[in-house]
Design a protein around this motif. Sequence first.
Motif, PDB file in Angstrom:
ATOM      1  N   PHE A  47      38.869  24.301  36.312  1.00 15.32           N
ATOM      2  CA  PHE A  47      39.353  23.826  38.070  1.00 15.32           C
ATOM      3  C   PHE A  47      38.332  25.440  38.376  1.00 15.32           C
ATOM      4  CE2 PHE A  47      41.787  25.049  41.823  1.00 15.32           C
ATOM      5  CZ  PHE A  47      41.224  24.249  42.552  1.00 15.32           C
ATOM      6  N   ARG A  48      37.530  24.941  39.408  1.00 18.09           N
ATOM      7  CA  ARG A  48      36.804  26.130  39.942  1.00 18.09           C
ATOM      8  C   ARG A  48      37.420  27.288  41.024  1.00 18.09           C
ATOM      9  NH1 ARG A  48      30.575  23.100  40.051  1.00 18.09           N
ATOM     10  NH2 ARG A  48      30.751  23.193  37.928  1.00 18.09           N
ATOM     11  N   GLY A  49      38.693  27.498  41.814  1.00 18.80           N
ATOM     12  CA  GLY A  49      39.229  27.353  42.503  1.00 18.80           C
ATOM     13  C   GLY A  49      40.347  28.146  42.227  1.00 18.80           C
ATOM     14  N   GLU A  50      41.324  28.787  43.352  1.00 20.04           N
ATOM     15  CA  GLU A  50      42.205  29.533  42.154  1.00 20.04           C
ATOM     16  C   GLU A  50      43.508  28.607  41.959  1.00 20.04           C
ATOM     17  OE1 GLU A  50      42.964  32.289  45.983  1.00 20.04           O
ATOM     18  OE2 GLU A  50      41.437  31.314  46.934  1.00 20.04           O
ATOM     19  N   LYS A  51      43.869  29.610  40.659  1.00 18.88           N
ATOM     20  CA  LYS A  51      45.463  28.855  40.370  1.00 18.88           C
ATOM     21  C   LYS A  51      46.463  29.711  40.265  1.00 18.88           C
ATOM     22  CE  LYS A  51      43.454  27.854  36.342  1.00 18.88           C
ATOM     23  NZ  LYS A  51      41.819  28.541  36.237  1.00 18.88           N
ATOM     24  N   TYR A  52      47.642  29.199  40.644  1.00 20.24           N
ATOM     25  CA  TYR A  52      48.749  30.375  40.331  1.00 20.24           C
ATOM     26  C   TYR A  52      50.012  29.866  40.120  1.00 20.24           C
ATOM     27  CZ  TYR A  52      45.899  32.466  43.698  1.00 20.24           C
ATOM     28  OH  TYR A  52      44.116  33.031  44.108  1.00 20.24           O
ATOM     29  N   HIS A  53      50.698  30.599  39.363  1.00 21.81           N
ATOM     30  CA  HIS A  53      52.221  30.066  39.033  1.00 21.81           C
ATOM     31  C   HIS A  53      52.951  30.992  39.866  1.00 21.81           C
ATOM     32  CE1 HIS A  53      55.972  29.139  37.162  1.00 21.81           C
ATOM     33  NE2 HIS A  53      55.057  28.344  36.959  1.00 21.81           N
ATOM     34  N   THR A  54      54.071  30.470  40.718  1.00 19.66           N
ATOM     35  CA  THR A  54      55.004  31.165  41.378  1.00 19.66           C
ATOM     36  C   THR A  54      55.431  32.323  39.992  1.00 19.66           C
ATOM     37  OG1 THR A  54      56.979  29.299  40.976  1.00 19.66           O
ATOM     38  CG2 THR A  54      55.434  29.378  42.713  1.00 19.66           C
ATOM     39  N   GLY A  55      56.128  31.674  38.878  1.00 13.63           N
ATOM     40  CA  GLY A  55      56.675  32.514  38.202  1.00 13.63           C
ATOM     41  C   GLY A  55      55.639  34.065  38.028  1.00 13.63           C
ATOM     42  N   ARG A  56      54.525  33.904  38.605  1.00 17.71           N
ATOM     43  CA  ARG A  56      53.607  35.024  37.642  1.00 17.71           C
ATOM     44  C   ARG A  56      52.947  34.966  39.135  1.00 17.71           C
ATOM     45  NH1 ARG A  56      56.959  36.227  34.374  1.00 17.71           N
ATOM     46  NH2 ARG A  56      56.806  35.895  32.201  1.00 17.71           N
ATOM     47  N   TRP A  57      53.358  35.427  40.196  1.00 16.17           N
ATOM     48  CA  TRP A  57      52.656  35.478  41.164  1.00 16.17           C
ATOM     49  C   TRP A  57      51.817  37.410  41.280  1.00 16.17           C
ATOM     50  CZ3 TRP A  57      51.616  31.282  43.572  1.00 16.17           C
ATOM     51  CH2 TRP A  57      50.963  31.327  45.066  1.00 16.17           C
ATOM     52  N   PRO A  58      50.450  36.713  41.771  1.00  8.98           N
ATOM     53  CA  PRO A  58      49.592  38.680  41.947  1.00  8.98           C
ATOM     54  C   PRO A  58      50.502  39.430  42.882  1.00  8.98           C
ATOM     55  CG  PRO A  58      48.220  36.684  41.763  1.00  8.98           C
ATOM     56  CD  PRO A  58      49.474  35.582  42.724  1.00  8.98           C
ATOM     57  N   HIS A  59      50.183  40.724  42.644  1.00  5.97           N
ATOM     58  CA  HIS A  59      50.843  41.403  43.136  1.00  5.97           C
ATOM     59  C   HIS A  59      50.201  42.216  44.715  1.00  5.97           C
ATOM     60  CE1 HIS A  59      52.588  44.208  39.041  1.00  5.97           C
ATOM     61  NE2 HIS A  59      52.739  42.728  39.989  1.00  5.97           N
ATOM     62  N   SER A  60      48.768  41.479  44.918  1.00  3.81           N
ATOM     63  CA  SER A  60      48.204  41.291  46.297  1.00  3.81           C
ATOM     64  C   SER A  60      48.992  40.372  46.850  1.00  3.81           C
ATOM     65  CB  SER A  60      47.125  41.892  46.237  1.00  3.81           C
ATOM     66  OG  SER A  60      46.679  41.055  45.003  1.00  3.81           O
ATOM     67  N   LYS A  61      48.659  39.925  48.242  1.00  2.00           N
ATOM     68  CA  LYS A  61      48.655  39.059  48.681  1.00  2.00           C
ATOM     69  C   LYS A  61      47.252  37.860  48.615  1.00  2.00           C
ATOM     70  CE  LYS A  61      48.115  37.208  53.814  1.00  2.00           C
ATOM     71  NZ  LYS A  61      49.428  36.439  53.243  1.00  2.00           N
ATOM     72  N   VAL A  62      47.934  36.680  48.602  1.00  2.00           N
ATOM     73  CA  VAL A  62      46.430  35.956  48.591  1.00  2.00           C
ATOM     74  C   VAL A  62      46.508  34.979  49.929  1.00  2.00           C
ATOM     75  CG1 VAL A  62      46.159  33.872  47.459  1.00  2.00           C
ATOM     76  CG2 VAL A  62      48.098  35.546  46.352  1.00  2.00           C
ATOM     77  N   ASP A  63      45.200  35.145  50.240  1.00  2.00           N
ATOM     78  CA  ASP A  63      45.206  34.605  51.365  1.00  2.00           C
ATOM     79  C   ASP A  63      44.840  33.335  51.325  1.00  2.00           C
ATOM     80  OD1 ASP A  63      44.342  34.236  54.373  1.00  2.00           O
ATOM     81  OD2 ASP A  63      42.880  35.314  53.892  1.00  2.00           O
ATOM     82  N   PHE A  64      45.736  31.906  52.151  1.00  2.84           N
ATOM     83  CA  PHE A  64      45.644  30.327  52.046  1.00  2.84           C
ATOM     84  C   PHE A  64      44.542  30.453  53.501  1.00  2.84           C
ATOM     85  CE2 PHE A  64      49.355  31.534  49.872  1.00  2.84           C
ATOM     86  CZ  PHE A  64      49.119  30.809  48.676  1.00  2.84           C
ATOM     87  N   THR A  65      44.366  30.761  54.110  1.00  2.00           N
ATOM     88  CA  THR A  65      43.722  30.599  55.517  1.00  2.00           C
ATOM     89  C   THR A  65      42.325  29.916  55.023  1.00  2.00           C
ATOM     90  OG1 THR A  65      44.677  32.762  56.929  1.00  2.00           O
ATOM     91  CG2 THR A  65      42.691  31.788  57.235  1.00  2.00           C
ATOM     92  N   GLY A  66      42.584  28.460  55.764  1.00  2.00           N
ATOM     93  CA  GLY A  66      41.747  27.984  56.241  1.00  2.00           C
ATOM     94  C   GLY A  66      41.147  27.236  55.127  1.00  2.00           C
ATOM     95  N   LYS A  67      41.977  26.468  53.893  1.00  2.00           N
ATOM     96  CA  LYS A  67      41.985  26.591  52.273  1.00  2.00           C
ATOM     97  C   LYS A  67      42.582  25.250  52.227  1.00  2.00           C
ATOM     98  CE  LYS A  67      40.527  31.095  50.576  1.00  2.00           C
ATOM     99  NZ  LYS A  67      41.739  31.739  49.320  1.00  2.00           N
ATOM    100  N   ARG A  68      42.021  23.898  51.125  1.00  2.00           N
ATOM    101  CA  ARG A  68      42.747  23.165  51.121  1.00  2.00           C
ATOM    102  C   ARG A  68      43.838  23.759  49.869  1.00  2.00           C
ATOM    103  NH1 ARG A  68      38.264  19.386  49.657  1.00  2.00           N
ATOM    104  NH2 ARG A  68      37.567  21.356  48.634  1.00  2.00           N
ATOM    105  N   VAL A  69      44.800  23.430  50.238  1.00  2.00           N
ATOM    106  CA  VAL A  69      45.740  23.795  49.458  1.00  2.00           C
ATOM    107  C   VAL A  69      47.978  22.353  48.802  1.00  2.00           C
ATOM    108  CG1 VAL A  69      47.826  25.612  48.469  1.00  2.00           C
ATOM    109  CG2 VAL A  69      46.583  25.942  50.385  1.00  2.00           C
ATOM    110  N   VAL A  70      46.766  22.372  47.507  1.00  2.00           N
ATOM    111  CA  VAL A  70      47.737  21.691  46.414  1.00  2.00           C
ATOM    112  C   VAL A  70      49.121  22.372  45.790  1.00  2.00           C
ATOM    113  CG1 VAL A  70      48.074  20.104  44.219  1.00  2.00           C
ATOM    114  CG2 VAL A  70      46.436  19.782  46.039  1.00  2.00           C
ATOM    115  N   VAL A  71      50.066  21.943  46.040  1.00  2.00           N
ATOM    116  CA  VAL A  71      51.292  22.836  45.326  1.00  2.00           C
ATOM    117  C   VAL A  71      51.626  21.554  44.414  1.00  2.00           C
ATOM    118  CG1 VAL A  71      54.023  23.500  45.217  1.00  2.00           C
ATOM    119  CG2 VAL A  71      51.660  24.517  47.001  1.00  2.00           C
ATOM    120  N   ILE A  72      51.837  22.082  43.287  1.00  2.00           N
ATOM    121  CA  ILE A  72      52.689  21.206  42.609  1.00  2.00           C
ATOM    122  C   ILE A  72      54.380  21.656  42.197  1.00  2.00           C
ATOM    123  CG2 ILE A  72      52.800  19.897  39.726  1.00  2.00           C
ATOM    124  CD1 ILE A  72      49.362  20.898  39.713  1.00  2.00           C
TER     125      ILE A  72
END
Length: 538
Positions: free
Chosen positions: A156-181
């Motif tokens: 996958f070429r985009g960004e990927k995150y797990h809710t239990g290991r989230w980055p310490h800095s803010k993730v900006d979702f503005t204008g992005k297509r987001v899939v939540v599994i």
Amino acid sequence: MEAKQYDAIVVGAGFAGLYMLHKLRERGLSVRVIEAADGVGGVWYWSRYPGAKCDSDSIFYNFTFSEELYKKWSWKDRYASQPEILEYLNFVTDELDLRPDIQFKTRVMEASFNDETKSWEVKTDTDEKFEAKYFISGVGCLSTTNIPPFKGVDTFRGEKYHTGRWPHSKVDFTGKRVVVIGNGSSGVQTMQEIAKEAKELTLLMRTPHYVAEARNHPLSKEQQEDAFNNYPKIRDAFFTTPGGIHLSTTGKSAIEFSAEKQKETLDHVWKTGGLALGAVYPDVGVNKETNFVVSQFVRNKIDEIIKDEHTAKQLHPDYYITTKRLIIGTNFYEMFNEEHVHLVPLKDNPIECIVENGVKLRNETIECDVIVFATGYEAMTGSLLKLNIQGRNGQTIQEKWGEGREVKTYLGLTMENFPNFFMITGPQSPSVLTNMPSAIEQHVDWIDQCIGYIESNGLQTIEAQRQAEITWGKQCDDIANSTLFPHTNSWYTGANIDGTQRGFVIYVGGLDNYRKICDEVAANQYDGFEFEKVYDTV
């Protein structure tokens, strides 16, 4: 390298590890807490996803062992957010001066019991060795993240995150297509925040869940002062209620009320918000008729809220309410009335793999810029299994528990063949069916008093008897089988982990009853345990 000597090694610096450290230090023991993160907080250190909150009223979501400590802290909101909970745990750490005895950025790789020295030998990823009489797990039930083994995740070429290991800095979702599994608690909470920024938000849902309204709001000064003035009542709830928290209840079965009165009561609870939906009728977890009343009420609410009838029906849960953890959220169902929020059920259209530009399902590909894995944890046993703990004769927990499918404990606190090893909120204790700080305080107090008994009586080891394990396991099974819990596959039973299935490993008889049982065991000179005595007290 010579091992560093301590009386006790505690793993984890969350609620459990911090309180355990405080109690054992008060007892005069030398203690080292080993924590993988670079700060305190446990699960609240890692789960930094947007919208993360506790699901107990914040006035209960704290320690109550010290009235002075309790009254030094004021919560901002009815349900505290992750940053505030983390701030609270740092406050506790500093107030009690716990930091000097915590070793951060260190992960336990192995712990083994040495039968000759009657001590635990602990190895870490920093190539250090520790030796201690007592080894105590404070890793909890929900700290090992689970990402299902989807094919192609690395492509996958985009960004990927797990809710239990989230980055310490803010993730900006503005204008992005987001899939939540995933649409458990973390999925529900994070979606309500992501939807405010994302261009498109798509939920890939395996099973619809019951989501009650939180009705979160800032706490007024008067409400905060009221919590301080009601400290004795709040403290009392930790030990005299099934969940360690006061919840609104009728005290009667739903079938004792007319249909009109049922709706009136449930409407009131819905408008008030919170977990009371699962407690308003105390027999909701054992009586199918009462359970149907509450379950159908939520399904009717979904139909009222969601404009599209097809989407509403897709979000109808079909299992017994409360047999999976009741989720509380904010405008979760309302969110699906927004044009940029989409729902894709996976039952007949499962995920096949992750591809470069999104998620490939059996019938379609959902293109996206970001994937959020809200796929939960290897709950109940996962974190303990990963500690590589070995008891007598090298027996591992994996071997004893059949890789987690045949859990055996005594009181959810100890195990046969693992002397001087204690689990805080381990499997076969009330744990996740309670307000967690309540369960943690009860567990830590019991372990502390048990260690006090060992020390004052000149004992070297304590170990659960095999028959006590068998009896306790049967007691847990018998209580669970008298309820509706075993009728539902959930992370309570490990069903969220592919290929894993086990019995119901939570004591469902309530924290109040569980506390009485533990206290009786202690009062009877720790009935069900064996001891080794190697020296005499003076």
